[in-house]
Structure formats: C-alpha cells, structure tokens
Write a protein that holds these residues in place. Structure first.
Motif, PDB file in Angstrom:
ATOM      1  N   ASN A 104       0.869  -1.171   0.000  1.00 41.97           N
ATOM      2  CA  ASN A 104       0.000   0.000   0.000  1.00 41.97           C
ATOM      3  C   ASN A 104       0.905   1.219   0.000  1.00 41.97           C
ATOM      4  OD1 ASN A 104      -2.556  -1.303   0.152  1.00 41.97           O
ATOM      5  ND2 ASN A 104      -2.088  -1.805   2.268  1.00 41.97           N
ATOM      6  N   GLU A 106       1.064   5.133   0.626  1.00 38.76           N
ATOM      7  CA  GLU A 106       0.372   6.269   1.233  1.00 38.76           C
ATOM      8  C   GLU A 106       1.272   7.489   1.144  1.00 38.76           C
ATOM      9  OE1 GLU A 106      -0.971   5.326   5.173  1.00 38.76           O
ATOM     10  OE2 GLU A 106      -1.767   3.390   4.543  1.00 38.76           O
ATOM     11  N   LYS A 114      -4.368  13.751   1.063  1.00 39.20           N
ATOM     12  CA  LYS A 114      -3.753  12.459   1.386  1.00 39.20           C
ATOM     13  C   LYS A 114      -4.283  11.412   0.417  1.00 39.20           C
ATOM     14  CE  LYS A 114      -2.962  13.586   6.151  1.00 39.20           C
ATOM     15  NZ  LYS A 114      -2.994  13.201   7.526  1.00 39.20           N
ATOM     16  N   ARG A 116      -4.009   7.157  -0.856  1.00 41.78           N
ATOM     17  CA  ARG A 116      -3.617   5.778  -0.537  1.00 41.78           C
ATOM     18  C   ARG A 116      -3.889   4.928  -1.772  1.00 41.78           C
ATOM     19  NH1 ARG A 116      -4.079   1.969   4.383  1.00 41.78           N
ATOM     20  NH2 ARG A 116      -3.996  -0.010   3.307  1.00 41.78           N
TER      21      ARG A 116
END
Length: 171
Positions: A104, A106, A114, A116
């Motif tokens: 993942n 991020e 933000k 992800r």
C-alpha cells in the motif's frame, strides 16, 4: 499528468508503455481451417477516437506493404503478447519462492491531500536477497531474476511520480 500535446508522442515521459503506445490496435488470432496453429493478426478498434480515414499515420505504403508506423505497432503488440505468454509461469515461480507481497502506498501531496494506493503488489526485497544459489539460478535461467530486480528497482519511481503530481498541481 503524462499527457501533453506539445510532445511529439503526446506522452510526457521517458518511456511510453506498450499498452499505451499500441493505441487503438489489439492482438487477435486466426486459426486457419484444418490447422492447430494460430496466427497473430492486428485488429483495430474502428470506433477509437484516434482512428481516421482522412488524417494521421498511414498503415500501408502507397504501393503495398506495411508502413513504418504499422511495423512499430506490430512490435508493440509483440512485446505485449510476449509478456502475456510468460506471466503465468513467472508468477508461479515468484509465488513458489514467496516473493510477492502486497504493498500500500500512502502519501500526502503538497496541497495537503492524502492519497492511498492499495491493491498493488511488489517483490519482497529481503526475501529476494535471501534466495539460495539454486533458487537464484533457476530464476535466472527462466529469465525472471532480472524482472524481479526490475520490480524492486521500480519502487524508487513512486517518489518521482509523486513529485510530478505535485508539479502538475502547482501549475
């Protein structure tokens, strides 16, 4: 972000992936009657917005034969087909060695947003480094060792992509 009409190819990057470079063309296969063999052929999506009868690149030479553009498309499709042919065996070998791991990504953009990115996979670098000599040799013989290292190395490009996104947002 990578599309830019001021670039000759329309793609603002050092490398244009074959799946993008192929444009409206697809790989198809014909099987002549009374034959087990399938022949690769080029198909074109006539409804694609880049297809035109009046402008753009010619597919054939005036007096017959393929144009350099069609030969280029054929090469792109060949690269894609070759990748499809090896992927099943390559993934089997990577899985057998427990090299594939989910990742993942991020990050935060300069504007505070933000992000992800999930559902991605990579090669576990430590497990790759810990392979035995015979395991490395088997991967090398099959041609997959170099690809495993390329996947590991490609992770360094994530930061470059984030920086490009930030640059695009600031324009």
């Amino acid at each position: 972000m990578f599309l830019d009409a001021s670039y000759p190819s329309g793609w603002k990057a050092d490398y244009v992936p074959a799946v993008l470079n192929k444009g409206p063309f697809l790989i198809g296969f014909q099987q002549p009657s009374h034959s087990e063999e399938k022949n690769a052929v080029i198909h074109i999506d006539m409804d694609h917005p880049k297809v035109s009868n009046s402008e753009g690149q010619s597919l054939f030479l005036t007096h017959g034969g393929n144009s350099p553009y069609l030969n280029h498309i054929s090469s792109c499709l060949s690269v894609i087909d070759s990748g499809l042919e090896i992927q099943s065996d390559m993934f089997k070998q990577f899985l057998a060695l427990d090299l594939i791991e989910p990742v993942n990504i991020e990050f935060e953009l300069n504007n505070g947003e933000k992000r992800r990115l999930s559902g991605n996979y990579t090669i576990h670098e430590e497990r790759l480094a810990a392979l035995t000599g015979s395991e490395l040799q088997a991967l090398s013989k099959s041609g997959y060792l170099q690809l495993a290292f390329a996947v590991v190395a490609s992770m360094t490009n994530v930061r470059k992509l984030i920086n490009l996104k930030n640059l695009y947002l600031s324009q």
